[in-house]
Design a protein around this motif. Structure first.
Motif, PDB file in Angstrom:
ATOM      1  N   PRO A  85      38.102  37.617  41.560  1.00  0.00           N
ATOM      2  CA  PRO A  85      38.895  36.408  41.853  1.00  0.00           C
ATOM      3  C   PRO A  85      40.292  36.437  41.241  1.00  0.00           C
ATOM      4  O   PRO A  85      41.257  36.028  41.893  1.00  0.00           O
ATOM      5  CB  PRO A  85      38.063  35.279  41.233  1.00  0.00           C
ATOM      6  N   SER A  86      40.430  36.937  40.009  1.00  0.00           N
ATOM      7  CA  SER A  86      41.766  36.912  39.381  1.00  0.00           C
ATOM      8  C   SER A  86      42.716  37.829  40.134  1.00  0.00           C
ATOM      9  O   SER A  86      43.828  37.430  40.511  1.00  0.00           O
ATOM     10  CB  SER A  86      41.685  37.305  37.899  1.00  0.00           C
ATOM     11  N   GLU A 124      40.605  48.284  44.077  1.00  0.00           N
ATOM     12  CA  GLU A 124      39.287  47.799  43.671  1.00  0.00           C
ATOM     13  C   GLU A 124      38.302  48.965  43.650  1.00  0.00           C
ATOM     14  O   GLU A 124      38.218  49.737  44.605  1.00  0.00           O
ATOM     15  CB  GLU A 124      38.812  46.688  44.629  1.00  0.00           C
ATOM     16  N   ARG A 125      37.556  49.043  42.565  1.00  0.00           N
ATOM     17  CA  ARG A 125      36.572  50.126  42.377  1.00  0.00           C
ATOM     18  C   ARG A 125      35.584  50.219  43.542  1.00  0.00           C
ATOM     19  O   ARG A 125      35.299  51.284  44.054  1.00  0.00           O
ATOM     20  CB  ARG A 125      35.835  49.828  41.062  1.00  0.00           C
ATOM     21  N   ASN A 137      31.390  45.369  45.843  1.00  0.00           N
ATOM     22  CA  ASN A 137      30.900  44.980  44.519  1.00  0.00           C
ATOM     23  C   ASN A 137      30.279  43.583  44.539  1.00  0.00           C
ATOM     24  O   ASN A 137      30.791  42.671  45.184  1.00  0.00           O
ATOM     25  CB  ASN A 137      32.091  44.981  43.537  1.00  0.00           C
ATOM     26  N   LYS A 147      29.587  41.023  41.779  1.00  0.00           N
ATOM     27  CA  LYS A 147      29.769  40.723  40.358  1.00  0.00           C
ATOM     28  C   LYS A 147      28.600  39.846  39.880  1.00  0.00           C
ATOM     29  O   LYS A 147      28.328  38.793  40.474  1.00  0.00           O
ATOM     30  CB  LYS A 147      31.104  39.986  40.204  1.00  0.00           C
ATOM     31  N   PRO A 148      27.895  40.234  38.806  1.00  0.00           N
ATOM     32  CA  PRO A 148      26.844  39.373  38.276  1.00  0.00           C
ATOM     33  C   PRO A 148      27.450  38.031  37.853  1.00  0.00           C
ATOM     34  O   PRO A 148      28.352  37.998  37.032  1.00  0.00           O
ATOM     35  CB  PRO A 148      26.331  40.133  37.046  1.00  0.00           C
ATOM     36  N   CYS A 149      26.979  36.948  38.446  1.00  0.00           N
ATOM     37  CA  CYS A 149      27.644  35.667  38.181  1.00  0.00           C
ATOM     38  C   CYS A 149      26.821  34.515  38.743  1.00  0.00           C
ATOM     39  O   CYS A 149      26.209  34.646  39.803  1.00  0.00           O
ATOM     40  CB  CYS A 149      29.033  35.685  38.849  1.00  0.00           C
ATOM     41  N   GLY A 150      26.834  33.377  38.027  1.00  0.00           N
ATOM     42  CA  GLY A 150      26.142  32.183  38.508  1.00  0.00           C
ATOM     43  C   GLY A 150      26.874  31.537  39.684  1.00  0.00           C
ATOM     44  O   GLY A 150      26.281  30.810  40.467  1.00  0.00           O
ATOM     45  N   GLY A 151      28.174  31.773  39.771  1.00  0.00           N
ATOM     46  CA  GLY A 151      28.950  31.265  40.906  1.00  0.00           C
ATOM     47  C   GLY A 151      29.111  29.751  40.928  1.00  0.00           C
ATOM     48  O   GLY A 151      29.277  29.161  41.990  1.00  0.00           O
ATOM     49  N   ALA A 152      29.114  29.122  39.758  1.00  0.00           N
ATOM     50  CA  ALA A 152      29.336  27.670  39.706  1.00  0.00           C
ATOM     51  C   ALA A 152      30.823  27.409  39.496  1.00  0.00           C
ATOM     52  O   ALA A 152      31.420  27.914  38.535  1.00  0.00           O
ATOM     53  CB  ALA A 152      28.538  27.064  38.552  1.00  0.00           C
ATOM     54  N   ARG A 204      28.984  35.366  44.948  1.00  0.00           N
ATOM     55  CA  ARG A 204      30.148  36.189  44.666  1.00  0.00           C
ATOM     56  C   ARG A 204      30.433  37.248  45.722  1.00  0.00           C
ATOM     57  O   ARG A 204      31.594  37.581  45.973  1.00  0.00           O
ATOM     58  CB  ARG A 204      30.002  36.815  43.278  1.00  0.00           C
ATOM     59  N   VAL A 239      39.974  53.158  39.097  1.00  0.00           N
ATOM     60  CA  VAL A 239      41.155  53.612  38.347  1.00  0.00           C
ATOM     61  C   VAL A 239      40.698  54.344  37.090  1.00  0.00           C
ATOM     62  O   VAL A 239      39.886  53.827  36.313  1.00  0.00           O
ATOM     63  CB  VAL A 239      42.069  52.409  37.999  1.00  0.00           C
ATOM     64  N   ASP A 286      38.995  37.907  33.214  1.00  0.00           N
ATOM     65  CA  ASP A 286      38.149  38.494  32.162  1.00  0.00           C
ATOM     66  C   ASP A 286      38.860  39.612  31.404  1.00  0.00           C
ATOM     67  O   ASP A 286      38.601  39.839  30.229  1.00  0.00           O
ATOM     68  CB  ASP A 286      36.867  39.074  32.777  1.00  0.00           C
ATOM     69  N   GLY A 327      34.292  31.215  33.832  1.00  0.00           N
ATOM     70  CA  GLY A 327      35.392  32.179  33.925  1.00  0.00           C
ATOM     71  C   GLY A 327      36.106  32.203  35.265  1.00  0.00           C
ATOM     72  O   GLY A 327      37.247  32.656  35.345  1.00  0.00           O
ATOM     73  N   ILE A 328      35.447  31.726  36.336  1.00  0.00           N
ATOM     74  CA  ILE A 328      36.083  31.853  37.662  1.00  0.00           C
ATOM     75  C   ILE A 328      37.344  30.985  37.723  1.00  0.00           C
ATOM     76  O   ILE A 328      38.394  31.415  38.208  1.00  0.00           O
ATOM     77  CB  ILE A 328      35.099  31.463  38.790  1.00  0.00           C
TER      78      ILE A 328
END
Ligand SMILES: Cc1cc2nc3c(=O)[nH]c(=O)nc-3n(C[C@H](O)[C@H](O)[C@H](O)COP(=O)(O)OP(=O)(O)OC[C@H]3O[C@@H](n4cnc5c(N)ncnc54)[C@H](O)[C@@H]3O)c2cc1C
Length: 380
Positions: free
Chosen positions: A12-13, A32-33, A37, A39-44, A91, A114, A263, A275-276
């Motif tokens: 997101p950033s 982007e790798r 992807n 991303k492990p995340c609750g997404g709230a 996510r 990278v 992050d 963090g989002i």
């Protein structure tokens, strides 16, 4: 080709920053790798973020204005947000949408991990592990590559504090867990997390259940297993995911022709691990400051100053809250008791939704202060 800006990391950033830069007419590349992807995340995410970035309705799977907080002794407090909701996103869809927006703004989106960044005159030379991708040259660089930022390492930024590890499992709905499908539940319980909390987040077709703890101190898998058992779930998850969370801004996240966002800069709030919002806001503030720097010569560190001015009080307040109330189960019991207060809920949710500290009348402040003192003495 030499780009004006290379953004490393398409979460997101990075995606938000890349879209704004390209939209302003700067030659921008997003590296982007892994474009698939997850991303492990609750997404709230809070309503304020959905409004600010005009996120389409179909990305927000659930809009939840009811929550439950559960104490170590099993006391359950109902909480209600009359003026908004927590949005639940997934996510894999969310990140793809944001990257697509960056592409539509004119940014080049490339896949590659990278591996090195070198300075050469007034350029950066970025190399990836993708054999088909030649080295990328850019005048400016934005590190948006998450908690273990390679960009930060290569450009010698001060370290990120990666103290918390969080794990989450996804369970498809069954009749036994359908009852969680319209409410957020937060567990403040030392058996589930001795120093953070456990969450149950409902999505369209599954429940996301997770917990976090200070890295290396406790076994995250054992905590997660106990949490799932305590909830009473016997079904098997269809996905396990885990990642570290940096819950303290780096000492500095602006460098020479380079900035870190999200992050990578350590911009996740203590106590709630959110963090989002800060990833997308820092992406926006960073990109706008960089445009102003390139076009008008303004100092690049205005980005960091602005971010800290807006959000340092929130980071500080939540750090105090976590260090005071997450220490043991007696204090957690007190914390949940305080959450039962209507005024506490109103102030908490108003601040959460739009990330503005909402001043309360003196009488309410005094009441909350007295309750805090009472519960702290009781909890200690
Ligand atoms: C289990 C868990 C649950 C969470 N739940 C929530 C929540 O409910 N709500 C909330 O607000 N926050 C939550 N967070 C925090 C949130 O996920 C992060 O704060 C947010 O994803 C940060 O976005 P970002 O773009 O800065 O970084 P990231 O989302 O981590 O994106 C970084 C990107 O960079 C890429 N990348 C990494 N290294 C390289 C490289 N060398 N080269 C190229 N690309 C690279 C990665 O593939 C990734 O796509 C949670 C975190 C965890 C771990």
């Amino acid at each position: 080709m030499r780009y004006d800006v290379a953004v490393i990391g398409g979460g997101p950033s990075g995606a938000v920053a890349a879209a704004i830069l390209a939209h302003a007419g700067l030659e921008t590349v997003l590296v982007e790798r892994n474009l698939d992807n997850v991303k492990p995340c609750g997404g709230a995410i809070p309503l304020g973020l959905i409004e600010e970035f005009n996120l389409p309705a179909e990305l927000v799977e659930k809009k939840l204005s009811h929550m439950r907080a559960r104490s170590p002794k099993g006391r359950v407090i109902g909480m209600h947000m009359p003026n908004g909701y927590v949005g639940m996103v997934r996510r894999e869809r969310f990140d793809r949408y944001l990257r697509d927006q960056a592409g539509k703004s004119g940014c080049e989106v490339m896949e590659g991990l990278v591996s090195s960044i070198d300075r050469q005159g007034d350029s950066f030379i970025i190399k990836t592990l993708n054999d088909k991708l030649p080295p990328i040259e850019a005048r400016y660089i934005i590190g948006a590559d998450g908690a273990n930022s390679k960009t930060a390492d290569q450009l010698h930024f001060p370290p990120n504090e990666l103290k918390v590890i969080a794990m989450q499992q996804r369970f498809r709905y069954t009749p036994a867990i359908e009852k969680f499908s319209d409410i957020v539940e937060i567990w403040f319980d030392g058996e589930v997390s001795p120093d953070f909390y456990g969450w149950i987040f409902p999505k369209a077709d599954h429940l996301a259940i997770g917990t976090g703890t200070e890295d290396h101190k406790h076994n995250i898998k054992a905590l997660q297993k106990r949490f799932v058992e305590k909830i009473g779930i016997t079904a098997r998850p269809y996905l396990d995911e885990a990642a570290k969370i940096p819950m303290k801004p780096r000492r500095s996240f602006t460098g020479d022709r380079a900035i870190l966002i999200g992050d990578a800069a350590g911009l996740v709030t203590p106590a709630n691990g959110e963090g989002i919002f800060f990833a997308m806001r820092s992406g926006k503030l960073g990109a706008l400051a960089l445009i102003d720097h390139i076009k008008n010569g303004s100092p690049l560190d205005l980005y960091e100053k602005e971010f800290r001015k807006l959000y340092a009080p929130i980071f500080f307040g939540l750090e105090v809250l976590q260090s005071v109330y997450y220490r043991n189960d007696r204090l957690r019991e007190s914390f949940v008791a305080i959450c039962a207060d209507d005024d506490v809920q109103r102030i908490t949710f108003d601040s959460y939704l739009y990330k503005k500290m909402v001043p309360a009348p003196w009488s309410v402040q005094m009441k909350i202060f007295s309750k805090n003192i009472y519960h702290l003495l009781k909890g200690s």
